[in-house]
Design a protein around this motif. Structure first.
Motif, PDB file in Angstrom:
ATOM      1  N   PRO A 149      60.949 102.159  20.315  1.00  0.00           N
ATOM      2  CA  PRO A 149      60.922 100.386  20.366  1.00  0.00           C
ATOM      3  C   PRO A 149      59.954 100.062  21.264  1.00  0.00           C
ATOM      4  O   PRO A 149      59.363 100.696  22.347  1.00  0.00           O
ATOM      5  N   THR A 150      59.983  98.985  21.588  1.00  0.00           N
ATOM      6  CA  THR A 150      58.996  98.085  22.515  1.00  0.00           C
ATOM      7  C   THR A 150      59.781  97.182  23.385  1.00  0.00           C
ATOM      8  O   THR A 150      60.531  96.262  22.498  1.00  0.00           O
ATOM      9  N   PRO A 151      59.983  97.325  24.591  1.00  0.00           N
ATOM     10  CA  PRO A 151      59.542  98.293  25.470  1.00  0.00           C
ATOM     11  C   PRO A 151      59.858  99.642  25.080  1.00  0.00           C
ATOM     12  O   PRO A 151      61.049  99.767  24.552  1.00  0.00           O
ATOM     13  N   SER A 152      59.201 100.594  25.539  1.00  0.00           N
ATOM     14  CA  SER A 152      59.576 102.212  25.390  1.00  0.00           C
ATOM     15  C   SER A 152      60.854 102.669  25.890  1.00  0.00           C
ATOM     16  O   SER A 152      61.412 102.015  26.951  1.00  0.00           O
ATOM     17  N   LEU A 153      61.383 103.550  25.562  1.00  0.00           N
ATOM     18  CA  LEU A 153      62.693 104.190  26.012  1.00  0.00           C
ATOM     19  C   LEU A 153      62.327 104.719  27.446  1.00  0.00           C
ATOM     20  O   LEU A 153      63.214 104.586  28.422  1.00  0.00           O
ATOM     21  N   SER A 154      61.208 105.228  27.774  1.00  0.00           N
ATOM     22  CA  SER A 154      61.104 105.431  29.354  1.00  0.00           C
ATOM     23  C   SER A 154      60.955 104.341  30.091  1.00  0.00           C
ATOM     24  O   SER A 154      61.548 104.194  31.142  1.00  0.00           O
ATOM     25  N   ALA A 155      60.554 103.023  29.492  1.00  0.00           N
ATOM     26  CA  ALA A 155      60.523 101.769  30.374  1.00  0.00           C
ATOM     27  C   ALA A 155      61.958 101.399  30.480  1.00  0.00           C
ATOM     28  O   ALA A 155      62.458 100.845  31.396  1.00  0.00           O
ATOM     29  N   MET A 156      62.637 101.779  29.509  1.00  0.00           N
ATOM     30  CA  MET A 156      64.234 101.193  29.568  1.00  0.00           C
ATOM     31  C   MET A 156      64.987 102.125  30.644  1.00  0.00           C
ATOM     32  O   MET A 156      65.814 101.429  31.335  1.00  0.00           O
ATOM     33  N   VAL A 157      64.558 103.341  30.756  1.00  0.00           N
ATOM     34  CA  VAL A 157      65.035 104.329  32.046  1.00  0.00           C
ATOM     35  C   VAL A 157      64.557 103.446  33.355  1.00  0.00           C
ATOM     36  O   VAL A 157      65.342 103.441  34.357  1.00  0.00           O
ATOM     37  N   VAL A 158      63.330 103.368  33.330  1.00  0.00           N
ATOM     38  CA  VAL A 158      62.654 102.682  34.725  1.00  0.00           C
ATOM     39  C   VAL A 158      63.813 101.403  34.805  1.00  0.00           C
ATOM     40  O   VAL A 158      64.122 101.337  36.234  1.00  0.00           O
TER      41      VAL A 158
END
Length: 487
Positions: A191-200
């Motif tokens: 998805p957008t935002p990305s999963l890595s952004a979700m963790v951040v």
């Protein structure tokens, strides 16, 4: 014959030691015969060659310094955590079939898509899959009708990722602000935002974080993420890398009649893992493992390899992951290439010599001679084979001439958790720890397959006798395993 081979391996492994003993005896004999005059002559030569000694010392110091500053930094696995879904998400084969029937009753239009033969095929595959009655699927897929929305997909992924990371942080006591690299891999949900952004966002990681999101790389992406983290840890000093491996079922369950696409519904289940890596020398003492090797093999240049696992629409426009009939031969060829690269890195000299002698005999004397299959058990203590299905585990067990106990972690993980995609190899490593088998100096080999087609390997060495982490996914069920399947 077995004793002769054992003797051969012993002699090759200790060849230099055995040669050194007579040499040491000769030196000791010569030294004992030296008198005071001989020692004075030796000292005289040393005194008049101080410049030579000084130059040699400087060169030795320079070479040592260059080696220390250019050698790869060790990568330590501080700890990892596997997600254990809540009990209400457990599912059995009868529950799945019952859910399908309820959906067919609630929506008669589905009968034109999901006919009776599809249900029978689905049940037959489930019964032969090697999965037990305690695997997990998202609760939104058990509703009538199933919820395959973006909200349901986010809910599933957040539950998996945040639970794994929360447990990892609690076990390691690491401050999230100390993490310099974060890598998240999920093949089909991006998805957008990305999963890595979700963790951040969730853990309020620092603004200069090196963030990566890997998508579309299949079940082997977990090792790809580890390899990327290893490379990043060579560039950035004194930091941590957080690697998260997961997959999403809510958005990607196939509802149709194409049998090649129904297979993924039978095998894939909810799961995920969070791994904390470090290049800090001070973390060696508390870490579980050190990364020894990563080997990545990609045969996507070949059309059959590229097309054997494809996400696409069926003839009625339903999206799913199609598995071609070539997947078995493609997987075998890719695995062979990966093993051929890894072998020279890990195998002892005795196995390399046997392989070379067989190769030379086959090439120059008799081409009917079978290729020698190296005994990887002389280099590897524990095998974490991706549980992509019973057939894959059987094939690798046969190819590598492994024993039942060698593939026990794979079979047990498939039975208890199903195929959790890229995180499966971490459930297998956790199984070995829970059984108390991981001893200091043991090497564990994680081998995973993925679309593209890829085969990736990671080899770890245990830095101590490894105990299972707090809240291990096997904590409450390890005594039940291994189970005997009558299939």
């Amino acid at each position: 014959m077995a004793n002769v081979k054992l003797l051969y391996h012993y002699l090759v492994a200790h060849f230099f030691k055995l040669c050194l003993l007579p040499l040491m005896a000769l030196v000791a004999t010569k030294a004992s015969n030296l008198n005071q005059e001989d020692f004075l002559i030796l000292w005289f030569h040393l005194e008049h060659n101080l410049l030579t000694l000084a130059i040699l010392s400087v060169v030795l110091a320079f070479v040592s310094a260059v080696y220390l500053f250019t050698r790869p930094k060790p990568v330590y696995l501080v700890d990892y955590s596997c997600h254990l879904p809540p009990p209400h998400q457990k599912v059995t084969a009868p529950m799945i079939i019952d859910c399908i029937n309820k959906n067919l009753e609630a929506d008669p239009s589905l009968k034109s898509t999901y006919d009776e033969s599809s249900v029978d095929f689905f049940l037959k595959i489930l019964e032969r899959s090697g999965l037990g009655d305690e695997t997990y699927i998202p609760e939104d897929l058990l509703t009538v009708p199933p919820r395959q929305t973006m909200a349901a997909s986010r809910k599933e992924t957040e539950q998996v990722i945040f639970d794994a990371i929360d447990n990892l942080m609690a076990n390691t006591k690491v401050n999230p602000r100390d993490i310099g690299i974060v890598i998240v891999n999920s093949s089909t949900f991006n998805p957008t935002p990305s999963l890595s952004a979700m963790v951040v966002n969730k853990y309020k990681l620092r603004s200069n974080i090196k963030s990566f999101n890997l998508g579309g790389m299949g079940c082997s992406a977990g090792v790809i993420a580890i390899d990327l983290a290893k490379d990043m840890l060579q560039l950035h000093r004194n930091t941590y890398a957080l690697v998260v491996s997961t997959e999403n079922m809510s958005r990607n369950m196939y509802i149709g009649a194409n049998k090649s696409m129904l297979l993924s519904n039978c095998l894939f289940r909810v799961g995920g893992a969070a791994i904390l890596l470090s290049n800090k020398s001070g973390d060696r003492r508390r870490s579980k493992y050190k990364l020894v090797h990563t080997v990545r093999t990609h045969t996507g240049a070949d059309d059959k390899s590229f097309k054997c696992v494809v996400q696409e629409d069926d003839e009625k426009g339903k999206t799913g992951v199609s598995l071609s009939k070539d997947i078995t031969s493609v997987a075998a060829r890719t695995i062979t290439k990966n093993i051929a690269t890894l072998g020279p890195l890990v195998l002892p000299v005795s196995e390399k010599l046997l392989f070379l002698m067989t190769y030379m005999r086959k090439k120059f004397l008799d081409d009917k001679i079978k290729h020698y299959v190296p005994d990887f058990k002389r280099a590897i203590d524990h095998f974490c084979i991706h549980p992509g299905g019973r057939a894959l585990i059987d094939e690798l067990e046969k190819m590598l001439e492994l024993s039942p106990i060698d593939v026990e972690p794979s079979r047990s993980t498939l039975h208890r958790f199903g195929n959790t995609s890229s995180s499966s190899i971490w459930y297998e490593l956790a199984y070995t720890e829970a059984k108390g088998r991981m001893k200091k100096g043991n090497k564990a080999w994680q081998i995973a397959l993925g679309s593209g087609f890829k085969c990736n390997s990671a080899v770890w060495v245990a830095l101590r006798n490894v105990e299972p982490s707090v809240n291990s996914p096997w904590e409450h069920c390890i005594a039940k395993y291994p189970v005997k399947l009558d299939l």
